[in-house]
Design an enzyme around this catalytic site. Sequence first.
Site, PDB file in Angstrom:
ATOM      1  N   ARG A  78       0.796  -1.259   0.018  1.00  0.00           N
ATOM      2  CA  ARG A  78       0.063  -0.092   0.025  1.00  0.00           C
ATOM      3  C   ARG A  78       0.783   1.389  -0.118  1.00  0.00           C
ATOM      4  O   ARG A  78       0.541   2.293   0.508  1.00  0.00           O
ATOM      5  CB  ARG A  78      -0.917  -0.043   1.042  1.00  0.00           C
ATOM      6  CG  ARG A  78      -1.879  -1.320   1.325  1.00  0.00           C
ATOM      7  CD  ARG A  78      -2.759  -1.214  -0.079  1.00  0.00           C
ATOM      8  NE  ARG A  78      -3.731  -2.544  -0.009  1.00  0.00           N
ATOM      9  CZ  ARG A  78      -3.403  -3.515  -0.585  1.00  0.00           C
ATOM     10  NH1 ARG A  78      -2.467  -3.514  -1.537  1.00  0.00           N
ATOM     11  NH2 ARG A  78      -4.222  -4.560  -0.682  1.00  0.00           N
ATOM     12  N   SER A  95     -11.390  -1.158   3.737  1.00  0.00           N
ATOM     13  CA  SER A  95     -10.776  -1.875   4.806  1.00  0.00           C
ATOM     14  C   SER A  95      -9.927  -0.677   5.813  1.00  0.00           C
ATOM     15  O   SER A  95      -9.191   0.057   5.234  1.00  0.00           O
ATOM     16  CB  SER A  95      -9.549  -2.630   4.214  1.00  0.00           C
ATOM     17  OG  SER A  95     -10.341  -3.800   3.430  1.00  0.00           O
ATOM     18  N   GLU A 133      -5.303   1.467   7.868  1.00  0.00           N
ATOM     19  CA  GLU A 133      -4.850   1.275   6.322  1.00  0.00           C
ATOM     20  C   GLU A 133      -5.459   2.584   5.528  1.00  0.00           C
ATOM     21  O   GLU A 133      -5.105   3.159   4.723  1.00  0.00           O
ATOM     22  CB  GLU A 133      -5.463  -0.085   5.816  1.00  0.00           C
ATOM     23  CG  GLU A 133      -5.203   0.039   4.048  1.00  0.00           C
ATOM     24  CD  GLU A 133      -5.405  -1.411   3.923  1.00  0.00           C
ATOM     25  OE1 GLU A 133      -5.871  -1.570   2.512  1.00  0.00           O
ATOM     26  OE2 GLU A 133      -5.064  -2.620   4.236  1.00  0.00           O
TER      27      GLU A 133
END
Length: 306
Positions: free
Chosen positions: A173, A222, A292
């Site tokens: 990410r 998420s 996240e």
Amino acid sequence: MSVRMVDRAIPAIRGRVQAGAPLAPFTWFRTGGPAEWLVRPVDAEDLVALLRDLPAAMPLTVLGAASNLIIRDGGLPGVVLRLGGAFGAVSVEADGVVAGAACLDATLAEHAAAAGLGGLEFLCGIPGSIGGAVAMNAGAYGTEIKDVLDWAEIATPEGIRRLPAAALGFAYRHAALPERAVVIRARLRAAPGDRAAIAARMQEIRATREATQPVRARTGGSTFKNPPGHRAWALIDAAGCRGLSLGGAEVSGKHCNFLLNAGGATAADLEALGEAVRARVLAHSGVALEWEIKRIGLAAQGITGP
């Protein structure tokens, strides 16, 4: 709440410049404060001019689809950049797709499928834009952007640069973009395949998302990264957080790694609920969850009223 913005000039461009612009309508959570300046360049040349002449001390935030973002209630100081129009073009080639940063991931996947190109089906399950997908190495269903990216074009204060995927330092990410660089276009590899099989795979991905995630709710995807050897949702569930609420924020009962704006939630509600979940998981399992979802901006008291 009325907001008094700092009187700071920004460079003149051909695109639209709006002071004190509400940002909540752009975010999937539908929460958050205003931008000091919301700027929408008309094309890459306009964007480069903005980056070149923007004072070094002026904060710069690039806002994509805002599907994995909490903008705090005090808003964002400086320039908030939102790309559209010319930045959303899509071009299909024999073995790949070139798309502007504003193109939605799902739209690119649909163009590829229509051309009988496979390998990009995973993008139909990612609720974001191509610029954001490159900047955060977005991924789903076993594939990440780093696996299919040939190159990305970025706008910088010095001009436009084309960087191969290897130059972007991809990690989980994350992409290592140069300072104050903005992704404007990218080429993703694909391979000719059976149209029916490609369409079936995309339908399978969409059906799985619909069945397991609160895709029709005000959410941000998420919330926490999966710790090594664990699934975040399972840790959250085991800690008794499914359905937990705070103010107008709620942990989804369908997928407990999703936070929801169940009605009237503030950004502070969402962030506080997330921190409460982290504390419960740590106490129950000893695992420290990492966010996240990106959380940016000022708390409500960070910008003073008149």
